[in-house]
Design an enzyme around this catalytic site. Structure first.
Site, PDB file in Angstrom:
ATOM      1  CB  SER A  23     -42.249   7.797 -13.016  1.00  0.00           C
ATOM      2  OG  SER A  23     -42.206   7.735 -14.438  1.00  0.00           O
ATOM      3  CG  HIS A 156     -10.353  19.115  22.098  1.00  0.00           C
ATOM      4  ND1 HIS A 156     -10.649  17.822  21.758  1.00  0.00           N
ATOM      5  CD2 HIS A 156      -8.993  19.244  21.994  1.00  0.00           C
ATOM      6  CE1 HIS A 156      -9.512  17.175  21.482  1.00  0.00           C
ATOM      7  NE2 HIS A 156      -8.502  18.022  21.596  1.00  0.00           N
ATOM      8  CB  SER A 277     -38.787  34.646  20.157  1.00  0.00           C
ATOM      9  OG  SER A 277     -39.693  34.021  21.031  1.00  0.00           O
ATOM     10  CE  LYS A 283     -33.683  33.467  21.512  1.00  0.00           C
ATOM     11  NZ  LYS A 283     -34.632  32.335  21.603  1.00  0.00           N
ATOM     12  CG  ASN A 285     -34.284  32.885  17.291  1.00  0.00           C
ATOM     13  OD1 ASN A 285     -33.640  33.080  18.317  1.00  0.00           O
ATOM     14  ND2 ASN A 285     -35.605  32.771  17.286  1.00  0.00           N
ATOM     15  CD  GLU A 290     -31.165  27.762  15.051  1.00  0.00           C
ATOM     16  OE1 GLU A 290     -30.688  28.114  16.141  1.00  0.00           O
ATOM     17  OE2 GLU A 290     -32.375  27.853  14.768  1.00  0.00           O
TER      18      GLU A 290
END
Length: 468
Positions: A23, A156, A277, A283, A285, A290
């Site tokens: 280990s 919703h 991008s 873009k 992002n 994420e």
């Protein structure tokens, strides 16, 4: 192959078996905890007269040297050792000779690794708690600045009623506050010392387990030696708390991703926390949000792995329990990284207040208040609900908001409406007349913010007890 056992065996362990069993590749992560536990153990042995004062002092000094050498890079932990315990003890013997061989008196690797993992988990828990407190400070700052920033509240993913950004952020404040409370509860249950449990049945040496526990900052010793070496409940609880933290971060990230979209434009993420991008130059992002959302599954996996490992293990220690480390270490590192990065992203994020206000105004979020207006003027609620439904349909056909309708248009649907309806259904009225505890009204929010600020100013102190 450096190992602490072998007298019983007549053949060398197969190399493949040795590697499978070893280990050191991952338990070297708690070298510091292993050495600190050994120092406490040796000091207790000296106090009890099991070691002489000279032996105790020599071993402690040498262990400190080994720790300093590892941290300075002068001593490298390599895979020639089976585990971190072998590494520390072998180097101690190399330096001290026979005196170093007395380190393991009254101790087993079973209670040693149980101690190391508990010390490491306790330290990680406190680190996660500190990071959550920093995140709560960032959220509270946003709340303080946005008690009048009107935005739509959703159910919703449909616009429901107007709230404020402070109110929306306050929901996450409560989530992360509960996360801290969970960590504090776990700390109270886990802060007992397994060292002295031996392999499973204690030892014949006159150990002072309470003294060892005190040296290591525990409330006292564990009260059953079999449970002491085989308990991983505290780790399962911590991973469960980490999974819940990640779930909260993931929900928050999902909203940031939605708010950052062109359709919403509620927020602008700072360039330092965004990427572009490789092909589309326009873009920007929300990669951090994420990735936090994606890494949540990674932490869930560690929890499920450990639960599965532990579910069929008879008392006491079994080698299966070596599987408590790799995924747990990864989960702890993942949670810490995600909280820190999310906090940085949130602290530098810009909110488009005008866009939020326009979205609330354009989504009929004051429809409920229009119905309440009619009820307050004697119209039964069910009838009022139907009248406002007709108004919404009319506005959709005309492409306008309820506020844009003339009094004549309103009266054409219900003669109950008067000039005061516009004040009654204004966004500010819709929000600020909601003054119950926990509601978005400015007065209610300011009371909550004051309470949350006081909460953050208070220092959490573990219980001061000496025994379970």
């Amino acid at each position: 192959m450096a190992q602490l056992w072998g007298g019983r065996f007549t053949k060398q362990t197969d190399k493949l078996v040795y590697n499978f069993n070893a280990s050191i590749s991952f338990d070297q992560k708690f070298y510091k905890q292993d050495i600190e536990g050994s120092i406490a153990h040796v000091r207790m042995l000296g106090k009890q007269g099991i070691l002489t004062e000279e032996e105790m002092q020599a071993i402690v000094a040498c262990l400190k040297e080994i720790l300093a050498d590892v941290e300075a890079g002068r001593l490298v932990i390599t895979d020639e050792y089976e585990d971190i315990h072998s590494f520390v003890e072998a180097n101690l013997i190399d330096r001290l000779g026979d005196t170093g061989k007395k380190l393991h008196t009254g101790r087993s690797r079973n209670d040693q690794v149980a101690l190391d993992m508990r010390l490491y988990t306790r330290e990680e828990l406190l680190h996660v708690d500190a990071l959550l407190k920093e995140l709560l400070g960032t959220i509270l700052h946003i709340m303080e600045q946005n008690t009048e920033t009107i935005m739509p509240g959703f159910t919703h993913l449909q616009k429901a009623q107007p709230i404020t950004l402070a109110h929306h952020m306050g929901a996450y404040f409560e989530m992360f506050k509960r996360d801290r409370l969970r960590l504090h509860d776990i700390y109270e249950r886990m802060n007992y010392c397994p060292l002295g449990s031996g392999a499973l049945a204690g030892t014949t040496y006159p150990l002072d387990r309470a003294y060892t526990a005190e040296l290591l900052g525990f409330y006292g010793p564990t009260l059953n030696s079999m449970d002491g070496v085989s308990d991983r409940d505290y780790l399962i609880e911590f991973l469960s708390a980490c999974a819940t933290i990640m779930m909260h971060l993931s929900r928050f990230s999902e909203e940031v991703i939605i708010w950052n979209s062109n359709e919403y434009q509620f927020v602008e993420i700072d360039d330092a926390y965004s990427t572009g991008s490789s092909i589309m130059p326009q873009k920007k992002n929300p990669d951090i949000a994420e990735l936090v959302r994606g890494k949540t599954g990674r932490v869930y996996g560690a929890l499920m792995s450990l639960l599965t490992t532990m579910k069929g293990i008879p008392l006491a220690y079994n080698k299966d329990m070596q599987e408590d480390k790799e995924l747990s270490f990864d989960a702890m590192d993942t949670v810490k990284g995600c909280i820190a990065l999310f906090n940085g992203m949130l602290a530098t994020m810009k909110f488009n207040r005008e866009r939020m206000r326009a979205s609330a105004n354009g989504g009929f979020t004051n429809a409920t208040d229009a119905a309440d207006y009619l009820v307050n003027h004697g119209v039964p609620f069910r009838d009022a609900h139907g009248i406002v439904g007709q108004i919404v349909l009319y506005c959709i056909e005309k492409g306008i908001a309820i506020d844009d309708m003339s009094l004549e248009e309103l009266k054409a649907i219900s003669p109950v409406f008067e000039d005061d309806v516009y004040e009654a259904i204004s966004m500010e009225t819709c929000v600020n007349k909601r003054l119950t505890v926990g509601a978005p009204g400015k007065e209610a929010m300011e009371q909550v913010i004051a309470a949350e600020k006081k909460y953050l100013e208070e220092e959490w102190k573990p219980l001061e007890t000496s025994i379970q």
